[in-house]
Design an enzyme around this catalytic site. Structure first.
Site, PDB file in Angstrom:
ATOM      1  N   ASP A  47       0.840  -1.198   0.000  1.00  0.00           N
ATOM      2  CA  ASP A  47       0.000   0.000   0.000  1.00  0.00           C
ATOM      3  C   ASP A  47       0.875   1.249   0.000  1.00  0.00           C
ATOM      4  O   ASP A  47       1.695   1.438   0.897  1.00  0.00           O
ATOM      5  CB  ASP A  47      -0.895  -0.001   1.250  1.00  0.00           C
ATOM      6  CG  ASP A  47      -1.814   1.202   1.306  1.00  0.00           C
ATOM      7  OD1 ASP A  47      -2.943   1.115   0.808  1.00  0.00           O
ATOM      8  OD2 ASP A  47      -1.396   2.251   1.860  1.00  0.00           O
ATOM      9  N   TYR A  52       3.098   9.841  -0.449  1.00  0.00           N
ATOM     10  CA  TYR A  52       4.130   9.196   0.362  1.00  0.00           C
ATOM     11  C   TYR A  52       5.522   9.415  -0.226  1.00  0.00           C
ATOM     12  O   TYR A  52       6.523   9.278   0.490  1.00  0.00           O
ATOM     13  CB  TYR A  52       3.887   7.689   0.480  1.00  0.00           C
ATOM     14  CG  TYR A  52       2.637   7.285   1.228  1.00  0.00           C
ATOM     15  CD1 TYR A  52       1.828   8.221   1.873  1.00  0.00           C
ATOM     16  CD2 TYR A  52       2.248   5.957   1.279  1.00  0.00           C
ATOM     17  CE1 TYR A  52       0.677   7.836   2.542  1.00  0.00           C
ATOM     18  CE2 TYR A  52       1.107   5.550   1.953  1.00  0.00           C
ATOM     19  CZ  TYR A  52       0.315   6.498   2.573  1.00  0.00           C
ATOM     20  OH  TYR A  52      -0.830   6.109   3.224  1.00  0.00           O
ATOM     21  N   LYS A  77      -2.674   5.986  -4.132  1.00  0.00           N
ATOM     22  CA  LYS A  77      -3.769   6.900  -3.787  1.00  0.00           C
ATOM     23  C   LYS A  77      -3.577   8.254  -4.450  1.00  0.00           C
ATOM     24  O   LYS A  77      -2.452   8.732  -4.601  1.00  0.00           O
ATOM     25  CB  LYS A  77      -3.860   7.086  -2.270  1.00  0.00           C
ATOM     26  CG  LYS A  77      -3.929   5.788  -1.490  1.00  0.00           C
ATOM     27  CD  LYS A  77      -4.052   6.024  -0.002  1.00  0.00           C
ATOM     28  CE  LYS A  77      -3.809   4.760   0.778  1.00  0.00           C
ATOM     29  NZ  LYS A  77      -2.388   4.387   0.867  1.00  0.00           N
ATOM     30  N   HIS A 108      -7.501   9.670  -1.738  1.00  0.00           N
ATOM     31  CA  HIS A 108      -6.859   9.611  -0.418  1.00  0.00           C
ATOM     32  C   HIS A 108      -7.694  10.260   0.695  1.00  0.00           C
ATOM     33  O   HIS A 108      -7.718   9.775   1.825  1.00  0.00           O
ATOM     34  CB  HIS A 108      -5.493  10.285  -0.509  1.00  0.00           C
ATOM     35  CG  HIS A 108      -4.510   9.768   0.478  1.00  0.00           C
ATOM     36  ND1 HIS A 108      -3.156   9.776   0.254  1.00  0.00           N
ATOM     37  CD2 HIS A 108      -4.662   9.211   1.709  1.00  0.00           C
ATOM     38  CE1 HIS A 108      -2.527   9.258   1.294  1.00  0.00           C
ATOM     39  NE2 HIS A 108      -3.406   8.911   2.191  1.00  0.00           N
ATOM     40  N   ILE A 227      -3.379  -3.234   7.184  1.00  0.00           N
ATOM     41  CA  ILE A 227      -2.113  -2.824   6.565  1.00  0.00           C
ATOM     42  C   ILE A 227      -1.134  -2.314   7.629  1.00  0.00           C
ATOM     43  O   ILE A 227      -0.918  -1.122   7.773  1.00  0.00           O
ATOM     44  CB  ILE A 227      -2.327  -1.788   5.440  1.00  0.00           C
ATOM     45  CG1 ILE A 227      -3.332  -0.705   5.837  1.00  0.00           C
ATOM     46  CG2 ILE A 227      -2.758  -2.458   4.158  1.00  0.00           C
ATOM     47  CD1 ILE A 227      -3.433   0.405   4.803  1.00  0.00           C
ATOM     48  N   SER A 230       6.026  -1.414   9.228  1.00  0.00           N
ATOM     49  CA  SER A 230       7.230  -1.528  10.047  1.00  0.00           C
ATOM     50  C   SER A 230       8.439  -1.443   9.119  1.00  0.00           C
ATOM     51  O   SER A 230       8.339  -1.766   7.933  1.00  0.00           O
ATOM     52  CB  SER A 230       7.260  -2.851  10.812  1.00  0.00           C
ATOM     53  OG  SER A 230       8.460  -2.958  11.565  1.00  0.00           O
ATOM     54  N   ARG A 235      10.049  -7.664  12.870  1.00  0.00           N
ATOM     55  CA  ARG A 235       8.648  -7.327  13.079  1.00  0.00           C
ATOM     56  C   ARG A 235       7.834  -7.511  11.799  1.00  0.00           C
ATOM     57  O   ARG A 235       6.677  -7.929  11.838  1.00  0.00           O
ATOM     58  CB  ARG A 235       8.529  -5.894  13.588  1.00  0.00           C
ATOM     59  CG  ARG A 235       7.139  -5.564  14.134  1.00  0.00           C
ATOM     60  CD  ARG A 235       7.158  -4.260  14.891  1.00  0.00           C
ATOM     61  NE  ARG A 235       8.008  -4.334  16.063  1.00  0.00           N
ATOM     62  CZ  ARG A 235       8.531  -3.278  16.685  1.00  0.00           C
ATOM     63  NH1 ARG A 235       8.295  -2.063  16.231  1.00  0.00           N
ATOM     64  NH2 ARG A 235       9.275  -3.421  17.754  1.00  0.00           N
ATOM     65  N   ASN A 239       4.621  -9.915  11.827  1.00  0.00           N
ATOM     66  CA  ASN A 239       3.300  -9.423  11.431  1.00  0.00           C
ATOM     67  C   ASN A 239       2.702 -10.242  10.286  1.00  0.00           C
ATOM     68  O   ASN A 239       1.481 -10.288  10.135  1.00  0.00           O
ATOM     69  CB  ASN A 239       3.382  -7.946  11.018  1.00  0.00           C
ATOM     70  CG  ASN A 239       3.604  -7.019  12.193  1.00  0.00           C
ATOM     71  OD1 ASN A 239       3.416  -7.393  13.347  1.00  0.00           O
ATOM     72  ND2 ASN A 239       4.012  -5.795  11.906  1.00  0.00           N
TER      73      ASN A 239
END
Length: 261
Positions: A47, A52, A77, A108, A227, A230, A235, A239
């Site tokens: 994602d 971003y 997005k 978004h 979603i 990390s 981790r 996850n």
């Protein structure tokens, strides 16, 4: 998409993996390394978003992962400020990601001018019809805002991506999405969770997993896309390790009750 993990069906006969990898606030080499680690750990849903600033690194990681493009589900997005520049924006995303399509394109946030929502939504639908995106949805929309889009275009958003966790559980909102055929996708599953809550700790101990893994499994068992994010390889792997157990109906009810609704 050949996946040995749970998916849910979106409009357009598109299947989205119920576990995705979030990349907000991860940029530059860290984004590339994190996504490569996520794909290696078994994630098949990445994602991202125009805002971003990491689409190029994500595209490079997917290309270098050794996986087939069709086996990785990619979401990006559209910033609401790009009203009137929808086509230009998705084409820039595709160039950055190094692909000829994304699997899911989300608006978004609702535009600051509510009158822009429907024109933007129509342009997103046009991009879908052109094959630039497989399906389209929204993020951070209320039920009423979703209904406006449906009433104006008779096209239902495939997904609404919102902040979601056990402490934010809203039974009515969950039901409203199901009734409309909109898949709920939850971001910040840990940021809004109390991972020391006795209910989560007890259920985690019963399954020999962590409270964070319980939170992710709770999403999956509700058919809500999760979603987590990390940059720590261990981790990231932990996850992703949520497919060897499931929660009982009683455990699900106990976790739901943490939302108080």
């Amino acid at each position: 998409m050949d996946l040995d993990q749970p998916t849910v069906l979106l409009s357009g006969e598109v299947r989205i993996p119920l576990l995705g990898f979030g990349t907000w606030q991860i940029t530059g080499p860290a984004a590339y390394e994190a996504v490569l680690a996520a794909l290696d750990a078994g994630y098949r849903h990445i994602d991202t978003a125009t805002m971003y600033g990491n689409e190029e690194e994500i595209g490079r990681a997917v290309a270098e992962s050794g996986l087939r493009r069709e086996d990785v589900f990619i979401t990006t997005k559209l910033p609401p400020a790009r009203v009137g520049r929808e086509q230009e924006t998705i084409e820039a995303s595709l160039r950055a990601l190094g692909t000829d399509h994304v699997d899911l394109w989300l608006l978004h946030w609702p535009p600051s001018n509510p009158a822009d929502s429907i024109p933007v939504w129509r342009e997103m639908l046009a991009a879908r019809d052109e094959g630039l995106v497989r399906t389209v949805g929204v993020s951070n929309f209320s039920t009423a805002q979703i209904d406006e889009l449906i009433q104006a275009t008779e096209e239902t958003p495939a997904v609404n991506q919102i902040r979601w966790s056990p402490s934010l559980y809203d039974r009515q909102r969950h039901r409203d999405h199901r009734d409309r055929g909109v898949v709920l996708e939850g971001y910040s599953p840990f940021k809004t969770s109390d991972l020391t809550d006795p209910v989560l700790v007890r259920i985690a101990a019963a399954h020999g997993v962590s409270p964070a893994q319980v939170v992710l499994r709770w999403h999956i068992d509700h058919e809500i896309v999760a979603i987590p994010k990390s940059v720590t390889p261990e981790r990231i792997r932990t996850n992703a390790d949520v497919f060897d157990f499931s929660l009982t109906a009683e455990e699900m009810r106990d976790i739901d009750a943490l939302g108080g609704s």
